[in-house]
Design a protein around this motif. Structure first.
Motif, PDB file in Angstrom:
ATOM      1  N   GLU A   1       3.700   8.068   5.688  1.00 57.03           N
ATOM      2  CA  GLU A   1       2.707   8.327   4.639  1.00 57.03           C
ATOM      3  C   GLU A   1       1.689   7.199   4.587  1.00 57.03           C
ATOM      4  O   GLU A   1       0.490   7.438   4.464  1.00 57.03           O
ATOM      5  CB  GLU A   1       3.393   8.475   3.276  1.00 57.03           C
ATOM      6  CG  GLU A   1       4.254   9.694   3.140  1.00 57.03           C
ATOM      7  CD  GLU A   1       5.118   9.649   1.898  1.00 57.03           C
ATOM      8  OE1 GLU A   1       5.517  10.733   1.449  1.00 57.03           O
ATOM      9  OE2 GLU A   1       5.419   8.552   1.381  1.00 57.03           O
ATOM     10  N   PHE A   2       2.182   5.965   4.675  1.00 57.26           N
ATOM     11  CA  PHE A   2       1.309   4.800   4.636  1.00 57.26           C
ATOM     12  C   PHE A   2       0.270   4.859   5.749  1.00 57.26           C
ATOM     13  O   PHE A   2      -0.921   4.669   5.517  1.00 57.26           O
ATOM     14  CB  PHE A   2       2.138   3.513   4.758  1.00 57.26           C
ATOM     15  CG  PHE A   2       1.308   2.268   4.840  1.00 57.26           C
ATOM     16  CD1 PHE A   2       0.909   1.633   3.686  1.00 57.26           C
ATOM     17  CD2 PHE A   2       0.914   1.745   6.059  1.00 57.26           C
ATOM     18  CE1 PHE A   2       0.127   0.482   3.744  1.00 57.26           C
ATOM     19  CE2 PHE A   2       0.139   0.603   6.134  1.00 57.26           C
ATOM     20  CZ  PHE A   2      -0.254  -0.026   4.963  1.00 57.26           C
ATOM     21  N   THR A   3       0.732   5.147   6.973  1.00 58.16           N
ATOM     22  CA  THR A   3      -0.165   5.194   8.127  1.00 58.16           C
ATOM     23  C   THR A   3      -1.220   6.282   7.964  1.00 58.16           C
ATOM     24  O   THR A   3      -2.408   6.054   8.215  1.00 58.16           O
ATOM     25  CB  THR A   3       0.640   5.406   9.419  1.00 58.16           C
ATOM     26  OG1 THR A   3       1.603   4.359   9.533  1.00 58.16           O
ATOM     27  CG2 THR A   3      -0.248   5.402  10.638  1.00 58.16           C
ATOM     28  N   MET A   4      -0.792   7.462   7.531  1.00 60.16           N
ATOM     29  CA  MET A   4      -1.725   8.573   7.348  1.00 60.16           C
ATOM     30  C   MET A   4      -2.758   8.258   6.267  1.00 60.16           C
ATOM     31  O   MET A   4      -3.955   8.442   6.466  1.00 60.16           O
ATOM     32  CB  MET A   4      -0.974   9.850   6.982  1.00 60.16           C
ATOM     33  CG  MET A   4      -1.884  11.047   6.801  1.00 60.16           C
ATOM     34  SD  MET A   4      -1.026  12.491   6.194  1.00 60.16           S
ATOM     35  CE  MET A   4      -0.590  11.966   4.557  1.00 60.16           C
ATOM     36  N   ILE A   5      -2.299   7.745   5.132  1.00 61.85           N
ATOM     37  CA  ILE A   5      -3.218   7.429   4.037  1.00 61.85           C
ATOM     38  C   ILE A   5      -4.154   6.297   4.433  1.00 61.85           C
ATOM     39  O   ILE A   5      -5.357   6.339   4.151  1.00 61.85           O
ATOM     40  CB  ILE A   5      -2.429   7.079   2.753  1.00 61.85           C
ATOM     41  CG1 ILE A   5      -1.649   8.304   2.267  1.00 61.85           C
ATOM     42  CG2 ILE A   5      -3.365   6.581   1.665  1.00 61.85           C
ATOM     43  CD1 ILE A   5      -0.634   7.991   1.188  1.00 61.85           C
TER      44      ILE A   5
ATOM     45  N   LEU B   1      -8.173   6.537   4.525  1.00 63.02           N
ATOM     46  CA  LEU B   1      -9.000   5.638   3.719  1.00 63.02           C
ATOM     47  C   LEU B   1      -9.988   4.862   4.589  1.00 63.02           C
ATOM     48  O   LEU B   1     -11.121   4.616   4.178  1.00 63.02           O
ATOM     49  CB  LEU B   1      -8.126   4.671   2.912  1.00 63.02           C
ATOM     50  CG  LEU B   1      -7.315   5.298   1.770  1.00 63.02           C
ATOM     51  CD1 LEU B   1      -6.403   4.258   1.135  1.00 63.02           C
ATOM     52  CD2 LEU B   1      -8.216   5.925   0.728  1.00 63.02           C
ATOM     53  N   ARG B   2      -9.578   4.475   5.782  1.00 59.02           N
ATOM     54  CA  ARG B   2     -10.492   3.771   6.698  1.00 59.02           C
ATOM     55  C   ARG B   2     -11.669   4.662   7.092  1.00 59.02           C
ATOM     56  O   ARG B   2     -12.809   4.207   7.157  1.00 59.02           O
ATOM     57  CB  ARG B   2      -9.752   3.319   7.947  1.00 59.02           C
ATOM     58  CG  ARG B   2      -8.873   2.127   7.723  1.00 59.02           C
ATOM     59  CD  ARG B   2      -8.168   1.739   8.990  1.00 59.02           C
ATOM     60  NE  ARG B   2      -7.289   0.598   8.767  1.00 59.02           N
ATOM     61  CZ  ARG B   2      -6.354   0.218   9.592  1.00 59.02           C
ATOM     62  NH1 ARG B   2      -6.161   0.872  10.724  1.00 59.02           N
ATOM     63  NH2 ARG B   2      -5.603  -0.815   9.320  1.00 59.02           N
TER      64      ARG B   2
ATOM     65  N   THR C   1      -2.040  -3.006   0.299  1.00 56.54           N
ATOM     66  CA  THR C   1      -3.039  -2.613   1.290  1.00 56.54           C
ATOM     67  C   THR C   1      -3.760  -1.330   0.897  1.00 56.54           C
ATOM     68  O   THR C   1      -4.990  -1.267   0.921  1.00 56.54           O
ATOM     69  CB  THR C   1      -2.393  -2.445   2.678  1.00 56.54           C
ATOM     70  OG1 THR C   1      -1.780  -3.676   3.049  1.00 56.54           O
ATOM     71  CG2 THR C   1      -3.420  -2.067   3.717  1.00 56.54           C
ATOM     72  N   LEU C   2      -2.999  -0.299   0.546  1.00 58.21           N
ATOM     73  CA  LEU C   2      -3.629   0.975   0.173  1.00 58.21           C
ATOM     74  C   LEU C   2      -4.391   0.841  -1.138  1.00 58.21           C
ATOM     75  O   LEU C   2      -5.471   1.417  -1.296  1.00 58.21           O
ATOM     76  CB  LEU C   2      -2.581   2.087   0.086  1.00 58.21           C
ATOM     77  CG  LEU C   2      -1.851   2.408   1.388  1.00 58.21           C
ATOM     78  CD1 LEU C   2      -0.817   3.503   1.172  1.00 58.21           C
ATOM     79  CD2 LEU C   2      -2.825   2.781   2.487  1.00 58.21           C
ATOM     80  N   PHE C   3      -3.835   0.085  -2.067  1.00 58.81           N
ATOM     81  CA  PHE C   3      -4.512  -0.169  -3.340  1.00 58.81           C
ATOM     82  C   PHE C   3      -5.844  -0.871  -3.090  1.00 58.81           C
ATOM     83  O   PHE C   3      -6.879  -0.497  -3.635  1.00 58.81           O
ATOM     84  CB  PHE C   3      -3.604  -1.024  -4.234  1.00 58.81           C
ATOM     85  CG  PHE C   3      -4.155  -1.297  -5.595  1.00 58.81           C
ATOM     86  CD1 PHE C   3      -4.031  -0.357  -6.608  1.00 58.81           C
ATOM     87  CD2 PHE C   3      -4.775  -2.501  -5.871  1.00 58.81           C
ATOM     88  CE1 PHE C   3      -4.529  -0.615  -7.869  1.00 58.81           C
ATOM     89  CE2 PHE C   3      -5.275  -2.768  -7.129  1.00 58.81           C
ATOM     90  CZ  PHE C   3      -5.150  -1.829  -8.133  1.00 58.81           C
TER      91      PHE C   3
END
Length: 86
Positions: A18-22, A26-27, A67-69
């Motif tokens: 999930e982290f990689t996909m999100i 986002l990038r 990172t995602l935040f």
């Protein structure tokens, strides 16, 4: 230990997949927002489900982690800085 107090200390975190996909999504969005060479209107991003998704990430930092935040915050800052006020 299965006591209620022990269960409260366990937080569900985003999985690696999930982290990689999100993060990749986002990038891509961040590149599109920051690129002024595209014939791209920031309003088109704002008027779709992007803002609710970014709001969800920003309102759940304990789940999405730093990172995602941070990436979501960068996108919001770019949108705010690039979109002319009405």
């Amino acid at each position: 230990d299965s006591t209620p107090d022990a269960k409260l200390t366990i937080q569900k975190l985003v999985t690696l997949g999930e982290f990689t996909m999100i993060q990749n999504a986002l990038r891509i969005v961040n590149s599109a927002v920051q690129s002024r060479s595209n014939e791209f209107n920031t309003r088109e991003l704002i008027d779709n489900p992007l803002l609710p998704a970014l709001n969800h990430i920003m309102s759940s930092p304990e789940y999405y982690q730093g990172t995602l935040f941070s990436n979501a915050g960068s996108i919001l800052a770019s949108i705010i800085n690039n979109e002319p006020s009405s």
